[in-house]
Motif scaffolding. Structure first.
Motif, PDB file in Angstrom:
ATOM      1  N   SER A  97       0.834  -1.194   0.000  1.00  0.00           N
ATOM      2  CA  SER A  97       0.000   0.000   0.000  1.00  0.00           C
ATOM      3  C   SER A  97       0.868   1.243   0.000  1.00  0.00           C
ATOM      4  CB  SER A  97      -0.943   0.012   1.206  1.00  0.00           C
ATOM      5  OG  SER A  97      -0.219   0.118   2.398  1.00  0.00           O
ATOM      6  N   THR A  98       0.277   2.308  -0.526  1.00  0.00           N
ATOM      7  CA  THR A  98       0.926   3.607  -0.565  1.00  0.00           C
ATOM      8  C   THR A  98      -0.154   4.667  -0.666  1.00  0.00           C
ATOM      9  OG1 THR A  98       2.678   4.900  -1.605  1.00  0.00           O
ATOM     10  CG2 THR A  98       1.198   3.688  -3.072  1.00  0.00           C
ATOM     11  N   GLN A  99       0.167   5.885  -0.269  1.00  0.00           N
ATOM     12  CA  GLN A  99      -0.799   6.969  -0.390  1.00  0.00           C
ATOM     13  C   GLN A  99      -0.785   7.534  -1.798  1.00  0.00           C
ATOM     14  OE1 GLN A  99      -0.139  10.015   2.525  1.00  0.00           O
ATOM     15  NE2 GLN A  99      -1.345   8.957   4.069  1.00  0.00           N
ATOM     16  N   LYS A 103      -3.982  11.596  -0.654  1.00  0.00           N
ATOM     17  CA  LYS A 103      -3.712  11.070   0.696  1.00  0.00           C
ATOM     18  C   LYS A 103      -4.571   9.865   1.073  1.00  0.00           C
ATOM     19  CE  LYS A 103      -0.795  14.390   1.673  1.00  0.00           C
ATOM     20  NZ  LYS A 103       0.541  14.255   1.273  1.00  0.00           N
ATOM     21  N   VAL A 104      -5.120   9.172   0.072  1.00  0.00           N
ATOM     22  CA  VAL A 104      -5.885   7.945   0.318  1.00  0.00           C
ATOM     23  C   VAL A 104      -4.927   6.767   0.177  1.00  0.00           C
ATOM     24  CG1 VAL A 104      -7.744   6.443  -0.518  1.00  0.00           C
ATOM     25  CG2 VAL A 104      -8.053   8.930  -0.507  1.00  0.00           C
ATOM     26  N   ASN A 105      -4.921   5.875   1.166  1.00  0.00           N
ATOM     27  CA  ASN A 105      -4.072   4.692   1.077  1.00  0.00           C
ATOM     28  C   ASN A 105      -4.624   3.743   0.022  1.00  0.00           C
ATOM     29  OD1 ASN A 105      -2.032   5.201   2.988  1.00  0.00           O
ATOM     30  ND2 ASN A 105      -3.432   4.702   4.635  1.00  0.00           N
ATOM     31  N   GLN A 106      -3.793   3.402  -0.938  1.00  0.00           N
ATOM     32  CA  GLN A 106      -4.173   2.494  -2.003  1.00  0.00           C
ATOM     33  C   GLN A 106      -3.465   1.157  -1.785  1.00  0.00           C
ATOM     34  OE1 GLN A 106      -6.364   3.048  -4.504  1.00  0.00           O
ATOM     35  NE2 GLN A 106      -6.761   5.101  -3.719  1.00  0.00           N
ATOM     36  N   LEU A 107      -4.233   0.100  -1.709  1.00  0.00           N
ATOM     37  CA  LEU A 107      -3.706  -1.253  -1.564  1.00  0.00           C
ATOM     38  C   LEU A 107      -3.629  -1.878  -2.945  1.00  0.00           C
ATOM     39  CD1 LEU A 107      -3.033  -3.740   0.253  1.00  0.00           C
ATOM     40  CD2 LEU A 107      -5.481  -4.250   0.189  1.00  0.00           C
ATOM     41  N   SER A 108      -2.454  -2.299  -3.355  1.00  0.00           N
ATOM     42  CA  SER A 108      -2.313  -2.979  -4.637  1.00  0.00           C
ATOM     43  C   SER A 108      -2.066  -4.463  -4.382  1.00  0.00           C
ATOM     44  CB  SER A 108      -1.161  -2.388  -5.456  1.00  0.00           C
ATOM     45  OG  SER A 108       0.061  -2.572  -4.786  1.00  0.00           O
ATOM     46  N   ILE A 109      -2.684  -5.291  -5.224  1.00  0.00           N
ATOM     47  CA  ILE A 109      -2.549  -6.737  -5.078  1.00  0.00           C
ATOM     48  C   ILE A 109      -2.034  -7.306  -6.390  1.00  0.00           C
ATOM     49  CG2 ILE A 109      -3.739  -8.906  -4.608  1.00  0.00           C
ATOM     50  CD1 ILE A 109      -5.738  -7.306  -2.935  1.00  0.00           C
ATOM     51  N   ALA A 110      -0.967  -8.056  -6.294  1.00  0.00           N
ATOM     52  CA  ALA A 110      -0.381  -8.736  -7.442  1.00  0.00           C
ATOM     53  C   ALA A 110      -0.096 -10.175  -7.039  1.00  0.00           C
ATOM     54  CB  ALA A 110       0.908  -8.050  -7.883  1.00  0.00           C
ATOM     55  N   ALA A 158      -8.991   1.016  -2.202  1.00  0.00           N
ATOM     56  CA  ALA A 158      -8.793   2.075  -1.217  1.00  0.00           C
ATOM     57  C   ALA A 158      -8.775   1.389   0.145  1.00  0.00           C
ATOM     58  CB  ALA A 158      -9.918   3.095  -1.292  1.00  0.00           C
ATOM     59  N   ALA A 159      -7.677   1.525   0.850  1.00  0.00           N
ATOM     60  CA  ALA A 159      -7.532   0.863   2.150  1.00  0.00           C
ATOM     61  C   ALA A 159      -7.894   1.850   3.244  1.00  0.00           C
ATOM     62  CB  ALA A 159      -6.107   0.350   2.316  1.00  0.00           C
ATOM     63  N   ASN A 160      -9.136   1.792   3.684  1.00  0.00           N
ATOM     64  CA  ASN A 160      -9.593   2.705   4.728  1.00  0.00           C
ATOM     65  C   ASN A 160      -8.879   2.441   6.036  1.00  0.00           C
ATOM     66  OD1 ASN A 160     -11.458   3.844   2.928  1.00  0.00           O
ATOM     67  ND2 ASN A 160     -12.864   2.162   3.318  1.00  0.00           N
ATOM     68  N   LYS A 161      -8.782   1.178   6.397  1.00  0.00           N
ATOM     69  CA  LYS A 161      -8.011   0.763   7.568  1.00  0.00           C
ATOM     70  C   LYS A 161      -6.864  -0.078   7.026  1.00  0.00           C
ATOM     71  CE  LYS A 161     -11.981  -0.752   9.758  1.00  0.00           C
ATOM     72  NZ  LYS A 161     -12.568  -1.742  10.645  1.00  0.00           N
ATOM     73  N   GLN A 162      -5.809  -0.162   7.761  1.00  0.00           N
ATOM     74  CA  GLN A 162      -4.716  -1.021   7.326  1.00  0.00           C
ATOM     75  C   GLN A 162      -4.428  -2.069   8.378  1.00  0.00           C
ATOM     76  OE1 GLN A 162      -1.659   1.854   5.934  1.00  0.00           O
ATOM     77  NE2 GLN A 162      -1.981   0.773   4.022  1.00  0.00           N
ATOM     78  N   ASP A 163      -5.505  -2.638   8.908  1.00  0.00           N
ATOM     79  CA  ASP A 163      -5.303  -3.722   9.853  1.00  0.00           C
ATOM     80  C   ASP A 163      -5.336  -5.046   9.089  1.00  0.00           C
ATOM     81  OD1 ASP A 163      -8.003  -4.193   9.347  1.00  0.00           O
ATOM     82  OD2 ASP A 163      -8.669  -3.714  11.355  1.00  0.00           O
TER      83      ASP A 163
END
Length: 102
Positions: free
Chosen positions: A3-5, A9-16, A44-49
């Protein structure tokens, strides 16, 4: 998974995923093994748990009809506590429990 912002400033989760393609000869013997990596999706990763990350991956693989119990032979994680936290119920521990990849 990483993930990265983004610029807003929204955390983006990428999956590969990384997978192997085996080429066989006419008599069924393996003659080549090619490792490929393909990007699947941004979220969009609202939480990163760990629970949210596991839910995103599980839903994506279900939507893509990928049977992880039959197709996944390993998992790799960086040193981030949320990802590799075997003791603290991190992604790795939850995925191991969910898909019995011990």
């Amino acid at each position: 998974m990483d993930s990265t912002q983004d610029i807003s400033k929204v955390n983006q989760l990428s999956i590969a995923v990384r997978y192997a393609v085996r080429t066989r000869s006419g008599n069924g013997l393996s003659i080549d093994l090619e490792v490929k990596k393909v990007f699947l999706r941004f979220y969009a990763a609202n939480k990163q748990d760990a629970t949210e990350l596991v839910n995103h991956v599980t839903a994506l693989f279900f939507d893509k009809n990928i049977d992880l119990k039959k197709k996944c032979v390993g998992q790799g994680y960086d040193g981030d506590r949320v990802m590799s936290g075997l003791q603290n119920n991190g992604v790795q521990k939850q995925r191991l429990r969910l898909f019995s990849l011990k």
